[in-house]
Design a protein around this motif. Structure first.
Motif, mmCIF file in Angstrom:
data_model
loop_
_atom_site.group_PDB
_atom_site.id
_atom_site.type_symbol
_atom_site.label_atom_id
_atom_site.label_comp_id
_atom_site.label_asym_id
_atom_site.label_seq_id
_atom_site.Cartn_x
_atom_site.Cartn_y
_atom_site.Cartn_z
ATOM 1 N N PRO A 264 0.793 -1.080 -0.118
ATOM 2 C CA PRO A 264 -0.261 -0.065 -0.005
ATOM 3 C C PRO A 264 0.750 1.184 -0.019
ATOM 4 O O PRO A 264 2.004 1.360 0.101
ATOM 5 N N PRO A 265 0.287 2.291 -0.787
ATOM 6 C CA PRO A 265 1.384 3.358 -0.148
ATOM 7 C C PRO A 265 1.404 4.357 0.943
ATOM 8 O O PRO A 265 1.323 3.904 1.536
ATOM 9 N N GLN A 316 -4.690 -6.002 0.478
ATOM 10 C CA GLN A 316 -5.340 -6.120 -0.733
ATOM 11 C C GLN A 316 -6.216 -5.292 -0.152
ATOM 12 O O GLN A 316 -6.682 -4.043 -1.445
ATOM 13 N N GLN A 319 -4.791 -1.229 0.275
ATOM 14 C CA GLN A 319 -4.591 -0.278 -0.880
ATOM 15 C C GLN A 319 -6.082 0.354 -1.275
ATOM 16 O O GLN A 319 -6.179 1.564 -2.228
ATOM 17 N N LYS A 320 -7.091 -0.937 -1.498
ATOM 18 C CA LYS A 320 -8.144 -0.714 -1.645
ATOM 19 C C LYS A 320 -9.040 0.846 -1.246
ATOM 20 O O LYS A 320 -9.665 1.839 -1.693
ATOM 21 N N SER A 322 -6.781 3.096 0.577
ATOM 22 C CA SER A 322 -6.110 4.428 -0.302
ATOM 23 C C SER A 322 -6.671 5.429 -1.711
ATOM 24 O O SER A 322 -6.007 5.881 -1.473
ATOM 25 N N GLU A 323 -7.768 3.787 -2.295
ATOM 26 C CA GLU A 323 -8.031 4.618 -3.582
ATOM 27 C C GLU A 323 -9.044 5.238 -3.140
ATOM 28 O O GLU A 323 -9.447 6.150 -4.426
ATOM 29 N N ASP A 324 -10.062 4.772 -2.183
ATOM 30 C CA ASP A 324 -11.027 5.677 -2.583
ATOM 31 C C ASP A 324 -11.246 6.363 -1.618
ATOM 32 O O ASP A 324 -11.057 7.197 -1.000
ATOM 33 N N GLU A 325 -13.201 7.138 -1.555
ATOM 34 C CA GLU A 325 -12.841 8.348 -0.930
ATOM 35 C C GLU A 325 -13.052 8.264 0.447
ATOM 36 O O GLU A 325 -12.649 9.514 1.643
ATOM 37 N N SER A 327 -9.548 7.232 1.657
ATOM 38 C CA SER A 327 -8.294 7.847 1.966
ATOM 39 C C SER A 327 -7.370 8.601 2.458
ATOM 40 O O SER A 327 -6.572 8.857 3.666
#
Length: 357
Positions: A264-265, A316, A319-320, A322-325, A327
């Protein structure tokens, strides 16, 4: 298994050797500038066999390079024919192999230079730094799968040199992107390199390993399910399997699985250099011996497998997130964790854990 690859690489360069000095022989030189060594061979072609003959007295054997060269050339003979292989070989090959600094302990190098033992000092060293010793056996490695990375690099270079594969270049996207974009030829080539390298590495080690190190060298970070040992066991059980037998197996579809993953970031993988190498086959045999004498071994191994799956699952999902609303929740939780000790992470990440579940 949950496999995270790093940016350490092995590099293999192959050119035609036009100064091999003997027109009657096709010669191969394997050069290791880091260890100040050249290993010279003549290559002999038999009906169903390729042989490397050492040209130097007391030349140290290297099964990882020798087995890979022999079987890649054997496969080339089987695929494109004897005449074409000899035409490509010309008078001979000069193979240069180097590995990034991360594969070897740099502690002594840093101490010789009077540098502090930290990551900044490591970053200041030139890439593929040479060593004062020419003996690989005395070199302290860092345990990152150097033999597997070497075999994978050399296999890919040789197969590409004989135009048997179409490899991605530095401008190509990741393997998962190649799959998604339908780049069939390059995906097929990478699987072929994977299978050939797995076979050569098992042959050099004298046993069938888990194969995750070869898989990570080809495909990168992944959730990995190993191939069935029965796939290549028939080849290892014979002293000299025919090139056609080898080809039929390495070009087939194996049952190994590699699902691409990423950290993840803002996550970093930190590795410590303990300045001491190890012999993987010896360590594996000790684990198997322990497993045979301790009844709790199977339970422990199953628990470790479950824990590995959980790590992959959480990464996983993080990661998800970090990419959605959500974050901002992710970044806020990470900042909290970075400023406190591990025993307080649960309180710092209550909100993000609720999101994961």
């Amino acid at each position: 298994g949950f496999v995270v690859s790093i940016n350490a690489r092995f590099y293999s360069k192959i050119i035609n050797w036009k100064e091999s000095s003997n027109e009657k022989e096709i010669r191969i030189r394997v050069s290791s500038p880091q260890f100040h060594t050249n290993q010279d061979y003549s290559i002999l072609f038999h009906n169903q066999k390729v042989e490397l003959k050492s040209l130097k007295e007391n030349q140290r054997e290297n099964p990882y390079t020798e087995k890979t060269i022999i079987h890649c050339i054997s496969l080339a003979r089987e695929i494109i024919g004897d005449d074409k292989v000899k035409q490509i070989l010309g008078e001979g090959l000069w193979i240069t192999i180097v590995g990034d600094n991360g594969f070897y302990s740099q502690k002594e190098t840093l101490e010789e230079k009077g540098l502090p033992l930290n990551s900044s000092s490591l970053a200041s060293l030139p890439p593929q730094s040479p060593f004062s010793t020419s003996s690989l056996s005395s070199m302290k490695k860092t345990g990152l799968g150097s033999s597997a990375a070497l075999v994978t690099s050399l296999s890919a270079a040789l197969l590409s040199f004989f135009n048997l594969v179409q490899l991605p270049n530095s401008e190509d996207p990741s393997f998962s992107s190649l799959q998604r974009d339908g780049n069939v030829e390059k995906v097929k080539s990478l699987h072929f390199v994977h299978n050939v390298a797995q076979f050569c590495h098992c042959l050099a080690q004298g046993k069938i390993g888990s194969g995750f190190d070869i898989s990570s060298a080809v495909f990168g970070s992944q959730r990995y399910v190993r191939f069935s040992p029965s796939i290549i066991q028939p080849l290892l059980s014979q002293e000299n399997p025919s090139p056609n037998q080898v080809l039929q197996i390495v070009k087939s579809d194996w049952d190994s699985q590699s699902e691409p993953i990423t950290l993840p970031p803002h996550f970093r993988l930190l590795l410590g250099d303990v300045s001491k190498g190890s012999n993987t086959p010896n360590m594996v045999s000790k684990v198997l011996q322990w497993k045979s004498t301790h009844h709790e071994a199977d339970l422990l191994i199953r628990r470790l497998s479950v824990a590995n799956d959980e790590v992959g699952y959480f990464f996983q999902n993080i990661q998800k997130i970090s990419e959605d609303e959500d974050s901002q929740v992710f970044l806020h939780s990470l900042k909290k964790c970075a400023k406190t000790t591990a025993d307080k992470w649960t309180d710092a990440t209550v909100r993000i854990m609720k999101l994961i579940y």
